[in-house]
Design a protein around this motif. Structure first.
Motif, mmCIF file in Angstrom:
data_model
loop_
_atom_site.group_PDB
_atom_site.id
_atom_site.type_symbol
_atom_site.label_atom_id
_atom_site.label_comp_id
_atom_site.label_asym_id
_atom_site.label_seq_id
_atom_site.Cartn_x
_atom_site.Cartn_y
_atom_site.Cartn_z
ATOM 1 N N GLU A 284 31.718 10.582 -4.984
ATOM 2 C CA GLU A 284 31.503 9.226 -4.816
ATOM 3 C C GLU A 284 32.470 8.375 -3.805
ATOM 4 O O GLU A 284 33.195 7.577 -3.886
ATOM 5 C CB GLU A 284 31.868 8.368 -6.243
ATOM 6 C CG GLU A 284 30.793 8.694 -7.172
ATOM 7 C CD GLU A 284 31.267 8.052 -8.638
ATOM 8 O OE1 GLU A 284 32.429 7.557 -8.895
ATOM 9 O OE2 GLU A 284 30.261 7.798 -9.178
ATOM 10 N N ALA A 285 32.068 9.165 -2.559
ATOM 11 C CA ALA A 285 33.001 8.904 -1.364
ATOM 12 C C ALA A 285 32.086 7.847 -0.546
ATOM 13 O O ALA A 285 30.826 7.393 -0.742
ATOM 14 C CB ALA A 285 33.002 10.154 -0.780
ATOM 15 N N GLU A 286 32.743 7.392 0.653
ATOM 16 C CA GLU A 286 32.167 6.711 1.606
ATOM 17 C C GLU A 286 31.604 7.219 2.612
ATOM 18 O O GLU A 286 30.550 6.774 3.419
ATOM 19 C CB GLU A 286 32.829 5.291 1.902
ATOM 20 C CG GLU A 286 33.252 4.292 0.948
ATOM 21 C CD GLU A 286 32.072 3.370 0.466
ATOM 22 O OE1 GLU A 286 31.172 3.324 1.236
ATOM 23 O OE2 GLU A 286 31.959 3.530 -0.910
ATOM 24 N N ILE A 287 32.252 8.212 3.155
ATOM 25 C CA ILE A 287 32.072 8.988 4.053
ATOM 26 C C ILE A 287 31.949 10.628 3.755
ATOM 27 O O ILE A 287 32.801 11.167 3.215
ATOM 28 C CB ILE A 287 33.093 8.869 5.335
ATOM 29 C CG1 ILE A 287 33.158 7.276 5.658
ATOM 30 C CG2 ILE A 287 32.822 9.681 6.592
ATOM 31 C CD1 ILE A 287 34.185 6.973 6.826
ATOM 32 N N TYR A 288 30.900 10.969 4.161
ATOM 33 C CA TYR A 288 30.778 12.624 3.645
ATOM 34 C C TYR A 288 30.766 13.533 5.225
ATOM 35 O O TYR A 288 30.183 13.151 5.959
ATOM 36 C CB TYR A 288 29.454 12.857 3.057
ATOM 37 C CG TYR A 288 29.328 12.193 1.798
ATOM 38 C CD1 TYR A 288 29.752 12.896 0.597
ATOM 39 C CD2 TYR A 288 29.114 11.007 1.520
ATOM 40 C CE1 TYR A 288 29.692 12.343 -0.719
ATOM 41 C CE2 TYR A 288 28.875 10.199 0.289
ATOM 42 C CZ TYR A 288 29.414 10.774 -0.842
ATOM 43 O OH TYR A 288 29.395 10.316 -1.895
ATOM 44 N N LEU B 291 20.674 13.158 2.006
ATOM 45 C CA LEU B 291 21.376 12.635 2.904
ATOM 46 C C LEU B 291 20.941 11.268 3.548
ATOM 47 O O LEU B 291 21.504 10.307 3.904
ATOM 48 C CB LEU B 291 21.604 13.341 4.266
ATOM 49 C CG LEU B 291 22.313 14.851 3.926
ATOM 50 C CD1 LEU B 291 22.369 15.641 5.281
ATOM 51 C CD2 LEU B 291 23.381 14.700 3.025
ATOM 52 N N LYS B 292 19.527 11.180 3.820
ATOM 53 C CA LYS B 292 18.841 9.973 4.071
ATOM 54 C C LYS B 292 18.974 8.860 2.765
ATOM 55 O O LYS B 292 19.115 7.477 3.378
ATOM 56 C CB LYS B 292 17.372 10.126 4.407
ATOM 57 C CG LYS B 292 17.543 10.930 5.533
ATOM 58 C CD LYS B 292 15.846 11.220 6.105
ATOM 59 C CE LYS B 292 15.837 11.632 7.469
ATOM 60 N NZ LYS B 292 14.384 12.279 8.025
ATOM 61 N N ALA C 148 20.823 5.078 3.346
ATOM 62 C CA ALA C 148 20.056 4.021 3.125
ATOM 63 C C ALA C 148 21.245 3.042 2.067
ATOM 64 O O ALA C 148 21.110 1.956 2.126
ATOM 65 C CB ALA C 148 19.123 4.322 1.999
ATOM 66 N N LYS C 149 22.241 3.910 1.486
ATOM 67 C CA LYS C 149 22.941 3.015 0.477
ATOM 68 C C LYS C 149 24.135 2.760 1.497
ATOM 69 O O LYS C 149 25.187 2.154 0.813
ATOM 70 C CB LYS C 149 23.329 3.885 -0.745
ATOM 71 C CG LYS C 149 22.581 4.143 -1.619
ATOM 72 C CD LYS C 149 23.100 5.113 -2.618
ATOM 73 C CE LYS C 149 22.125 5.679 -3.631
ATOM 74 N NZ LYS C 149 22.692 7.238 -4.241
#
Lengths: 294, 257
Positions: B154-158, B179-180, B184-185
């Protein structure tokens, strides 16, 4: 009664080594265990020279430090361009040799003779007792129980950390697990386990008890928990079986314990379900029959 | 505020400068492809940003903070071949590892964590394989398990290191769709990527790398023949000729203007 204590000691060696062995195998560090089992001699002798006593606590401390030094030196050589196996070979032979030299120079008259260290003598264990809280048990049993307790506490505290850092250290690092701490803490535990098992089975065969039951369990397990339980059971079985075989043949108890562990491994390797060598062969034959029929 | 802000980053192995003078800004909510030839330092760049390399200099900011695993801002998918898949554990257990950062030291995974892990496993289409030994999974399935583990963070940046290597077409499609969705989130996703043909379809932001940043920005602006030539150096001519051909076949000649 003596027979009872030999069996208890052997079982505790099997259980403690079986537990530690699981993570040695999974972390692909079997050869490090071999190295540590030899370099603890250096630590024990140093502890004796400094304290002039054969007290178990000092020995344990000396061995723990020697184990960490071994792991550290191997790491240093390795990160400076030497292969891992060569690094292990250089470090442990040198430290072991220094240990042997120190014994002959400074501790010649003590109970610490080289043969004893290498082979151990479980038959003598019942005579060397220690009383604590009105409970008199052989010293070796006290030591093994103490180390087993430390091992269990460590695993209860850090189970998921040690599991993740073993399976995927890169990911473990990215979520901030203390990899270096875990590595050296584990190396210390291996050293403790080795010293505790030392008196009974000696430095060479302790490696067998660390690695063989855990390898057998690895072949039979799809989860770490199952592997741990099986490894401890197989370790205990090897010790008890080894004792009775040795009694029957009038042979070395420690030698027979390791041989039994090896025998159990061989049986599992050949006959385990699905992937055992014989099962594979039978499947092949069955398949050949099928193709010929069709 | 940018998702990632890298300044003056350099990495050296012995005398060998692997990355030098990296200055990079990536806005929030982009799906970013990190592109470059073999040995360009793509994986090294990710590891350096994640602070996994001792011999690194320079500054990295993630959403305006210096990197701290306790923030749980970063999710990570390492290369699939970085681990031993014969490890005795099952798919759900691996996904659950993505929760460890949130669970914290000395605590055990709770039912809630298991539920989340299961949800992530289902979202990559692997729900029925939860109890399967990871050694029995195909390469594509293993990659999905890794992706599910990152989702469980549950990260912000992957950050994803070569998620499309050695996977089947169905898995590649599943992964890119997820990933898309992340994008979008409003999440930011950085992917080390090899296949030049799919860059335009997959990524709206591209980083061209060859030991230093060649170019970085919106894909349609910077994914040009000139920049590619520069990034791929000597290999370019042959590559581009071949590349043009393939793209023409797929009706995407405008990919390289």
């Amino acid at each position: 009664m003596n027979e009872f204590w030999v069996l208890v000691t052997g079982s505790l060696v099997g259980i403690t080594c079986g537990l530690t062995g699981v993570f040695l195998i999974l972390r692909k560090m079997a050869m490090i265990a071999d190295a540590i089992s030899h370099t603890v001699l250096f630590g024990i002798v140093m502890a004796f020279i400094i304290t002039q006593s054969l007290n178990g606590i000092w020995m344990m401390l000396g061995a723990g430090i020697a184990g960490v030094i071994t792991a550290y030196l191997v790491q240093v050589l390795q990160s400076n361009g030497l292969q891992e196996d060569a690094s292990i070979g250089v470090v442990f032979t040198t430290l072991f040799a220094v240990g042997v030299l120190l014994i002959t120079l400074f501790a010649g008259n003590v109970h610490l003779d080289v043969e004893h260290v290498l082979m151990g003598e479980i038959a003598f264990v019942p005579w060397n007792t220690w009383t604590f809280m009105n409970l008199t048990m052989p010293k070796a049993v006290w030591m093994l129980l103490f180390v087993l307790l430390i091992n269990i506490l460590f695993l209860l505290g850090f189970y998921k950390e040690i599991k993740l850092s073993t399976f995927d250290p890169i990911f473990a690092m990215s979520i901030g697990l203390p990899l270096v701490f875990l590595h050296y803490a584990f190396m210390t535990l291996v050293s403790f386990t080795t010293v505790a098992a030392f008196d009974s089975v000696g430095a060479v065969l302790v490696v067998a008890m660390l690695i063989v039951p855990a390898s057998t369990a690895y072949l039979l397990s799809k989860s770490i928990k199952r592997m741990i339980i099986l490894s401890m059971l197989i370790g205990m079985l090897s010790a008890i079986g080894g004792y009775y075989f040795a009694k029957f043949l009038d042979a070395s108890i420690a030698g027979m314990m390791a041989t039994t562990a090896g025998g159990i491994f061989l049986l599992v390797f050949l006959f385990r379900p699905y992937e055992g060598l014989l099962m594979k062969k039978r499947k092949l034959v069955n398949m050949n029959n099928l193709t010929i029929k069709s | 505020m940018n998702a990632i802000e890298v300044s003056q980053l350099s990495v050296a192995y012995e005398d060998n400068l692997v990355l030098h003078d990296i200055n990079l800004s990536v806005p929030v909510g982009k799906l970013v492809g990190i592109i470059g030839p073999n040995g360009a330092g793509k994986s090294t760049l990710i590891k350096a940003i994640l602070n996994q390399l001792p011999n690194k200099t320079g500054d990295v900011e993630i959403l305006g903070h210096s990197l701290d695993p306790k923030n749980h801002l970063v999710g990570y998918v390492p290369q699939r071949n970085a681990v031993d898949w014969d490890f005795p554990t099952n798919a759900l257990d691996v996904v659950l590892m993505g929760r460890y950062g949130h669970i914290g030291l000395f605590n055990r995974p709770k039912a809630k964590d298991r539920e989340k892990a299961m949800k992530c496993l289902k979202s990559v289409g692997m729900g029925e394989f939860a109890n399967r030994s990871i050694g029995q999974l195909s390469g594509g399935q293993q990659q999905r398990v890794f992706l599910a583990r990152a989702l469980a963070q549950e990260a912000e940046i992957y950050f994803m290191d070569e998620p499309f290597v050695g996977v089947d077409a169905a898995t590649e499609l599943t992964i890119i769709n997820i990933l898309k969705e992340l994008k979008a989130k409003g999440k930011t996703v950085l992917v080390v990527h090899h296949d030049l043909q799919t860059v335009n379809d997959y990524f709206d932001w591209t980083v061209l790398l060859n030991k230093t940043i060649i170019s970085s920005g919106p894909t349609r602006k910077i994914f040009t023949k000139e920049n590619l030539q520069q990034a791929y150096g000597g290999k370019l001519f042959f590559m581009n000729e071949k590349h043009n051909e393939v793209l023409a076949e797929r009706g995407g000649l405008n990919a390289i203007r």
